[in-house]
Write a protein that holds these residues in place. Sequence first.
Motif, PDB file in Angstrom:
ATOM      1  N   THR C 255       0.842  -1.196   0.000  1.00  0.00           N
ATOM      2  CA  THR C 255       0.000   0.000   0.000  1.00  0.00           C
ATOM      3  C   THR C 255       0.869   1.234   0.000  1.00  0.00           C
ATOM      4  N   THR C 256       0.486   2.219  -0.825  1.00  0.00           N
ATOM      5  CA  THR C 256       1.336   3.417  -0.911  1.00  0.00           C
ATOM      6  C   THR C 256       1.118   4.373   0.255  1.00  0.00           C
ATOM      7  N   ILE C 257      -0.021   4.252   0.943  1.00  0.00           N
ATOM      8  CA  ILE C 257      -0.247   5.252   1.996  1.00  0.00           C
ATOM      9  C   ILE C 257       0.476   4.882   3.292  1.00  0.00           C
ATOM     10  N   PHE C 258       1.194   3.783   3.276  1.00  0.00           N
ATOM     11  CA  PHE C 258       1.789   3.353   4.543  1.00  0.00           C
ATOM     12  C   PHE C 258       2.702   4.393   5.183  1.00  0.00           C
ATOM     13  N   PRO C 259       3.632   5.014   4.431  1.00  0.00           N
ATOM     14  CA  PRO C 259       4.563   5.916   5.133  1.00  0.00           C
ATOM     15  C   PRO C 259       3.873   6.990   5.984  1.00  0.00           C
ATOM     16  N   PRO C 260       3.035   7.857   5.396  1.00  0.00           N
ATOM     17  CA  PRO C 260       2.410   8.861   6.270  1.00  0.00           C
ATOM     18  C   PRO C 260       1.589   8.215   7.380  1.00  0.00           C
ATOM     19  N   TYR C 261       0.878   7.165   7.014  1.00  0.00           N
ATOM     20  CA  TYR C 261       0.032   6.440   7.947  1.00  0.00           C
ATOM     21  C   TYR C 261       0.866   5.948   9.129  1.00  0.00           C
ATOM     22  N   PHE C 262       1.997   5.347   8.843  1.00  0.00           N
ATOM     23  CA  PHE C 262       2.828   4.808   9.927  1.00  0.00           C
ATOM     24  C   PHE C 262       3.429   5.927  10.756  1.00  0.00           C
ATOM     25  N   VAL C 263       3.909   6.992  10.094  1.00  0.00           N
ATOM     26  CA  VAL C 263       4.547   8.066  10.855  1.00  0.00           C
ATOM     27  C   VAL C 263       3.533   8.683  11.812  1.00  0.00           C
ATOM     28  N   ALA C 264       2.356   8.970  11.287  1.00  0.00           N
ATOM     29  CA  ALA C 264       1.324   9.534  12.156  1.00  0.00           C
ATOM     30  C   ALA C 264       1.048   8.580  13.305  1.00  0.00           C
ATOM     31  N   GLY C 265       0.870   7.320  12.964  1.00  0.00           N
ATOM     32  CA  GLY C 265       0.596   6.333  14.000  1.00  0.00           C
ATOM     33  C   GLY C 265       1.697   6.319  15.043  1.00  0.00           C
ATOM     34  N   ALA C 266       2.939   6.419  14.564  1.00  0.00           N
ATOM     35  CA  ALA C 266       4.065   6.377  15.490  1.00  0.00           C
ATOM     36  C   ALA C 266       3.982   7.529  16.479  1.00  0.00           C
ATOM     37  N   ILE C 267       3.789   8.736  15.943  1.00  0.00           N
ATOM     38  CA  ILE C 267       3.739   9.897  16.824  1.00  0.00           C
ATOM     39  C   ILE C 267       2.564   9.769  17.792  1.00  0.00           C
ATOM     40  N   PHE C 268       1.481   9.257  17.240  1.00  0.00           N
ATOM     41  CA  PHE C 268       0.276   9.031  18.047  1.00  0.00           C
ATOM     42  C   PHE C 268       0.604   8.142  19.246  1.00  0.00           C
ATOM     43  N   SER C 269       1.125   6.956  18.945  1.00  0.00           N
ATOM     44  CA  SER C 269       1.392   6.028  20.053  1.00  0.00           C
ATOM     45  C   SER C 269       2.457   6.609  20.976  1.00  0.00           C
ATOM     46  N   GLY C 270       3.454   7.238  20.366  1.00  0.00           N
ATOM     47  CA  GLY C 270       4.533   7.789  21.184  1.00  0.00           C
ATOM     48  C   GLY C 270       4.023   8.823  22.163  1.00  0.00           C
ATOM     49  N   MET C 271       3.222   9.769  21.651  1.00  0.00           N
ATOM     50  CA  MET C 271       2.640  10.794  22.521  1.00  0.00           C
ATOM     51  C   MET C 271       1.902  10.132  23.671  1.00  0.00           C
ATOM     52  N   ALA C 272       1.100   9.121  23.322  1.00  0.00           N
ATOM     53  CA  ALA C 272       0.335   8.432  24.373  1.00  0.00           C
ATOM     54  C   ALA C 272       1.283   7.909  25.435  1.00  0.00           C
ATOM     55  N   MET C 273       2.384   7.307  24.970  1.00  0.00           N
ATOM     56  CA  MET C 273       3.310   6.736  25.950  1.00  0.00           C
ATOM     57  C   MET C 273       3.948   7.836  26.794  1.00  0.00           C
ATOM     58  N   VAL C 274       4.338   8.948  26.141  1.00  0.00           N
ATOM     59  CA  VAL C 274       4.914  10.058  26.921  1.00  0.00           C
ATOM     60  C   VAL C 274       3.935  10.460  28.009  1.00  0.00           C
ATOM     61  N   LEU C 275       2.693  10.625  27.621  1.00  0.00           N
ATOM     62  CA  LEU C 275       1.678  11.025  28.610  1.00  0.00           C
ATOM     63  C   LEU C 275       1.640  10.010  29.748  1.00  0.00           C
ATOM     64  N   THR C 276       1.531   8.762  29.383  1.00  0.00           N
ATOM     65  CA  THR C 276       1.484   7.729  30.415  1.00  0.00           C
ATOM     66  C   THR C 276       2.625   7.943  31.392  1.00  0.00           C
ATOM     67  N   LEU C 277       3.809   8.150  30.842  1.00  0.00           N
ATOM     68  CA  LEU C 277       4.982   8.243  31.705  1.00  0.00           C
ATOM     69  C   LEU C 277       4.971   9.520  32.541  1.00  0.00           C
TER      70      LEU C 277
END
Lengths: 175, 1011, 469, 217
Positions: C255-277
């Motif tokens: 799928t061609t949309i993976f790169p933006p999709y993954f980057v957004a997802g990454a920041i999304f999950s990362g932010m969540a983890m930062v908050l958790t911490l």
Amino acid sequence: MTRRLLIGLYETEDDILAAAEAARLRGMKVVDVYSPYFVHGLERAMGLPPSKLPWVCFALGVSGAAFKVWFEYWTTASDWPVNVGGKPWNSLPAFVPITFEVMVLFAGLSTVFAFFLVSRLWPGRRAVALAPRTTDDRFGLVIEETAYFDAPAVRRFFEESRAVEICERMMEEAA
Amino acid sequence: MRADEPKRYWKSLAEREGGAAYSERAAAEFDETPFAAGPLGSRRSFLQAAGFSFAGALLAGCRRAPVEKAAPWLEQPEEIIAGRSYYYTSTCGACPAGCGLLVKTRDGRPIKLEGNPDHPLSRGGLCAVGQASILGLYDSLRPKQPLLRGRAVSWQEADREVLKALAEARRSGGAVRYLSGTLTSPSRLRMIRQLLSGLPDGRHVTYDTLPAAAVLDAHERTHGVRALPHYRFDRANVVASFDADFLGTWLSPVEFTAGYSQLRKPLEQSPQMSYHVQFEARLSLTGSKADRRIRIAPEELPWYLAQLCARLEVKAQRSSGARLESLPILDDVAERLWQARGRSLVVCGAEHLDAQLLANYANELLGNYGTTLDLRRPSLQRQARPGDFAELLDEIATGRIAVLFLDGVNPVYDLPDGEQLARRLRKLPLVVSLAERLDESAEAAAVVCPDQHYLECWGDAEPVRGLFGVQQPLIPPLRGRAALESLAIWAGAPKSAADIVRETWEREIFPRCKAKEESFERFWERVLHEGWVEAEIEHPGSAFNPAPAQAALHRVTKTAAAGLTLVAYPKIALLDGRHAYNPWLQELPDPITKATWDNYACLAPATARKLGLTDGDVVRLEAGPERAVELPVLVQPGQHDNVVAVALGYGGHLTRRFANLGPRWLGWRPSVNAGGCVGENIAPLLERDGGSLRWTRSGVRLVPTGKRHALAVTQDHHTLTVPPRLAAADRGRRPIIEETTLEAFRKDPRAGAQGHPPPAEDLWPRDHTFPGHRWMMVVDLTACTGCSACVIACQVENNVPAVGKDEVRRKREMHWIRIDRYYSGPLGDVDVAFQPMMCQHCEHAPCETVCPVLATVHSSEGLNQQIYNRCIGTRYCENNCPYKVRRFNWFDYARDDRLANMVLNPDVTVRSRGVMEKCTFCVQRIQEARLEARRRGEPLRDGEVQTACQQSCPAQAIVFGDANDPASKVSQLLKSGRAYRVLEEINVRPSVTYLRLVRNRREAEEEERHG
Amino acid sequence: MAEPVLLAPEPLIAGGKRPGQVTSEILATTERRASPLWWAGFLVAFGALAAGIAAVAYLFSTGVGTWGLNNTVGWAFDITNFVFWIGIGHAGTLISAILYLFRQRWRTSVNRSAEAMTIFAVICAGIFPVIHLGRPWLAYWIFPYPNTRGPLWINFRSPLAWDAFAITTYFLISLTFWYLGMIPDLATLRDHTPSRFRRRLYAFFSLGWDGSFRTWLRYETVYMLLAGLATPLVVSVHTIVSWDFATSVIPGWHTTIFPPYFVAGAIFSGMAMVLTLVIVARKVMRLEDYITARHIDAMCKFLLLTSGIVGLAYATEFLTAFYSENRYEQFVFLNRALGPYAWGYWIMVVANVLIPQLLWFRRLRRNAAAVFAISILINVGMWFERFIIIVTSLHRDYLPANWTMYRPTLIEVGTLVGSFGLFFTCFLLFCRFLPVISMSEVKGAIQFGRTRPGAPAPEESPLPAEVHP
Amino acid sequence: MASRLTAIVLALASAYSLLLLRPKIGSFRLPGNQQGYEPVQPIAYSHRLHAGELQIPCLYCHFSAERSRHAGIPAASICMNCHRFVTAPLGALRAEDALASKEKRAPRLIVSPELQKLYDALALNEKREPDPSRRPRPIAWVRVYRLPDFVYFDHRAHVNAGVACQQCHGPVETMERVRQVSDLSMGWCVNCHRQANQTGVNGRQVHASTDCAACHF
């Protein structure tokens, strides 16, 4: 010969900025300023030129990238060309990602090393604590005694510019 | 026989003994004298070591390698060069079919069996069982010595015991019985006669576990000769088969498949193929290939035959006034048969006298005798006489037997009342078993004199009257003693098997052969060279007597099935269980059910739904008083609703050896069930009338137990249609298998094409041309019967391990070639399509692009190479393979049975844990052929390279060759209108091309089947 | 958009601190004895780590067969965890680098811990590609080093090779960035800590920093350069990770949309983890004054944005499948939503798209407890996203004969638990022995003794870049 | 300042290039490299004597090299082709003859201890005829050249292509005891193949494949 350094310790950003600027304008020999954090505008006050490190970054980034492109081409298409999934010998587009990564790696690490070199920072180096508490909450303005501005003059200047503390250091030229 | 390989043979016994010095050592080495154990790698080098025996383990490339010893021959045997493979002719002894063999031996040990292309019956093919039988040779659990009441004793002692008993019998006139399965070996029969002749009351009794006694009896009645006609499928344009699984397990499947498929390869120039209709209760391999398949209950079978005969009578104006009932399908079949008078064939596999009589009648009416049925040279592949056997059992029951010999039979296992029989055998004065392995009957026998494997002793065979095959030893004996020699000793005239066989041939066969050679020596040389010879035969004239058949025709009435009927059937590979010890065969997925390592109760979908059962539900089958067997259910489309079908040959003691099979780890589960055996023995549920076992039993009860048993199946999804819930509009069916009807094919050779070839132009420069060879494969889906011979052939050739039930259950079977089986059409009578699936060697291989370490790359001849020693096991290639044909070594698969390791092919690396493997197009064979051609300074000719799967295929459905050579067979077939490639649209450009599946149907017929 | 309240002067750092106070308060956490709470957390984390080590030891001794994988599904937990952790890592770089470039002064209180998190997450991630190998002891073959095989190089066309380089670069750069940012604070520690041993240690690592302004000037430049490099780097890394799938031929991966999709997802999950911490950290370490409701609020807005992007991506996949007219593509997505793994798919949708919508409510954004709960849910959801992408695409691909299911074994679960153990163990140690908040930057951020015009005062400090109209 | 910067740039650049462009490490020994391995053999057979002085062609004993993948260690029967008659070095025989003629007696049979081992292995009596009372024992030579099991090497291909034995095995005809001359690394093989494709083997054009599957399968 030995150098006589006078250090005025200040409490606030405003004071040190003012003092540093004043000292420079009066033509005193400002050796350096020690501060717990980066004070915006102080470089202007001290009249320091901007750093040239960006050039290191650029040069090595580019050379890194160039090297990598060449290396990938050489290994894949020239040194031992192997038919991988019917892809052309020189699959340039496939080389882009790694090239980029290597460029960043070169540029980043080199810049930091260069920084350590030019600012003479290395593990275990003893800090020249000219002024106490400058890593905590004090700003230290270091002025060298010159023929024109002798110690008393400098001390007077410090007092005027609301230094909270004044101390002196003698320094061998060697240092 | 490889074209480039001059055939080798023992010129004379003298020469064979000449190599004695070598043989001795080899033999010594085969007894587990401690030689290099060491890690995986070492074994290959051990084998590599060409007639040397190596000592000292060695780890591939680690520090200073340990010292490795190499002991060369003392006497350099002529004709044998270390590291070269030699091919010797022989005859397969895995079943009475007696197919011709070429045995590939390397440094004095057989490592691969191949069909002898020149053999008139098997024509180069060899079935899965035959292929796998080589493992039996290296079975370390075969007893070395004779056993006297369970105690290992010397041969002298055992012989003393037997001779004593025989002398006693001779004195007191006690009965001596020799019970064997069908034996076609003239020498063996001669020795048995010799043994029994000296005795006042000695008789040879034959019984078959896969019987055709009814056929024999029927011919006795109708033709006056108790003979099994030699069926000639290669001449039959219309085949009507009544429950005869002739492509799978009936009589001589390899021969039949070869003949049958020869008439089923429609070409543009001659769009012809035979018509095959199958009447059967369960979905057999043969039924799955039929153009028309009618599900009937076993009870109805005779009646259907009767109706067919009645129709044929009318057509032949010989009506005996049988009542005709309206059965459109039979009208059609009768018409087709009649149109093909003399070129048609009616076969019946049921052990039912009336049915067989009717079959004979039908063939007679069609004038098939003499053309498609040969009584002049009848088949000897089945010879059982149930009458004798029944008598024998009574004698055993009453203990009126002095000495009983058991030769290659296992009645204790086969018969419903096995335990009882065992008890009675133990009571007899002396029971002597000649079993190769300690099966149930051998356990019950007082003396066990283990016979040898057919690859380690002399022997011969006469599968068809007048067609003789020879078996020659290809390795110094590893175990036991040749039965021939035992018999000779007991007959009081000790002789070596070699002498016995030569004698037989010199006295009995040579004179009848009208051989061009005057001296027997020269004749014998030719025989050993060719492996078989045809002799003149005097044949009794046989006139057809319609009376009994017509009687049957009127006798037979339409009987409705009452409740569930149990149908026991021999499974491909396992047959009657005689090879149950063989892990390869146990792990070979059943072509239809795709299940391994188990037998199970097959139920029709409708029935299963009615009973609320699904795959894996354990049910108790109850038949008669206190006779019950618990089995998991397997829902089998295409089966008759009133039938529960269960495979024979499971639950034997021979399978106890698998208790610890497979990689051991936390999640390991045994391959055997609670009883310690693989599967369940179904025999207790069957009934025996007289000397023959009924394979069908009506009125069995089926009680759900609520238990579950996970079957080890290799295929979970059985159709090319995705579940309707997940199917986007009109995209339900996937064009993986393309099929069409003969009618459509006649109109347009490309009929049925679905896939679209990839664009010719390419975004990239064409950097990769294949100037030299370009290896490609063509698989004919019409010819392929799914018999799975190729799977085992590949396994033997490429050192593919058997991983055990648990691993298969986890979908980690290692076979390099698998046969995908897809159902289509209504659940009731499904269509079946087989698709051999192996690495497609794509020109744009997705697996190659993703491998980070270049462990799988493309060769300059179009091969997709897998380099085990470079592989680090990311499994990325496996994921990115659209065909999922790559196999990963999840563990270090045990190879600690040193004797079994002798079968490993020294030309193929044994893969270690953590590396990927897959079909290589038998690159080792390509290399060998290429190097030999270079050595001879000639170009590589088409057909000189044969992949293992291609070589073994009885239907010759697989063709491999150089597509750059316009003359090669492969490039011819690539031009065929039937040619297509799987998943062409994703532009991976596979090197394997399939020939569309053609069914001999009318398009209309196809329409109403598939809507 | 945002209510006027947001524009009202709200101090970045509460309680009008003086620099000295900052030093002492932040260093307090490293100098006072560890609280029982810390010990509890540490023991739990370490226990998990131990379990993980055991699982991996068994894996190495026995083989990858100890995982639930099979001939059809060659990747599952291993690569899921890898992508998950890499994703976590991204938020750290984002906060420290991208926000730095955007002059988001609110980052100063969280960037240190965020960067730490990045490094630990990348360590966790980096483990999986190694242990998932059939022959892990040969992992180094993935790098092109001179050898006696011809020499035989590597396949630069393979996304896995790209990965290897990307991860290594990412790890090294983040580490440097983190360390560089810490040098002045290490110096402060050196001059502040009473224990002689620790002083030695800090002295060694602070490279003899003395706060000379000439050095400060170059330091700022280098820091800026690194931030400038890290920003495209962070995007490239997850892009490359997504190419592992996007360059394949497997429907659902290709799928061609993976790169933006993954980057957004990454920041999304990362932010969540930062908050958790940080929510835990500020509570446990009494840093509420430094990590204020405003920080949390800002990060929540990030979550909203990225959750939106991720949700859009989910929808887009179905759209493309629909108009692709490709039977395999269409099947894969129907199979995701309705097939045997549908439960996982819907967990992912609910946790990643629906739940985060609650953050539109200011009151929830300001409620640490609620945000904590949501952030946890998002972490779960994002893990499932990767699982779904990997497993559902593989378990039913082109040939129906290959279709099968995947079930994880205990060993696999053990490795997952272990990776969390490693992560939290590292993080707790970091909280214990290093300043969790960048003192030198916070000192710059408080407005003590800064009245002169021109100097950036928090009042004018712009709102987080992405919520600008 | 600027000059210092350039200095730094150059320093770093050269540091990296040194790191990355290290010359190919063919020379120093890697694990598994058995180069120079020279084990003691059960019988002190001298290639120097047989192949060197006596000029016996390699293929006389290692005849299977032409027709099989293995060059093969010659069977004892091959040795016996000559050593049925030759039982000791010429010198020793001469000496014995001289001594015998001096002592006026028939020369005694001289058997060199090394050859005695051969006769023992074949279980021959002093008349060098089979001695039924003894059992022949194969001679366990120590293997010198060994490739890992995942490598398929075929002598036939190379010998028939005209590659001289010495090319891989070195000047065996000068060795008392055989020594592994080449390191048998993959690079060594591959580079020879490349070379052969360029220059051909003694004049003839050859096709030496560099496909992986030429050796690995």
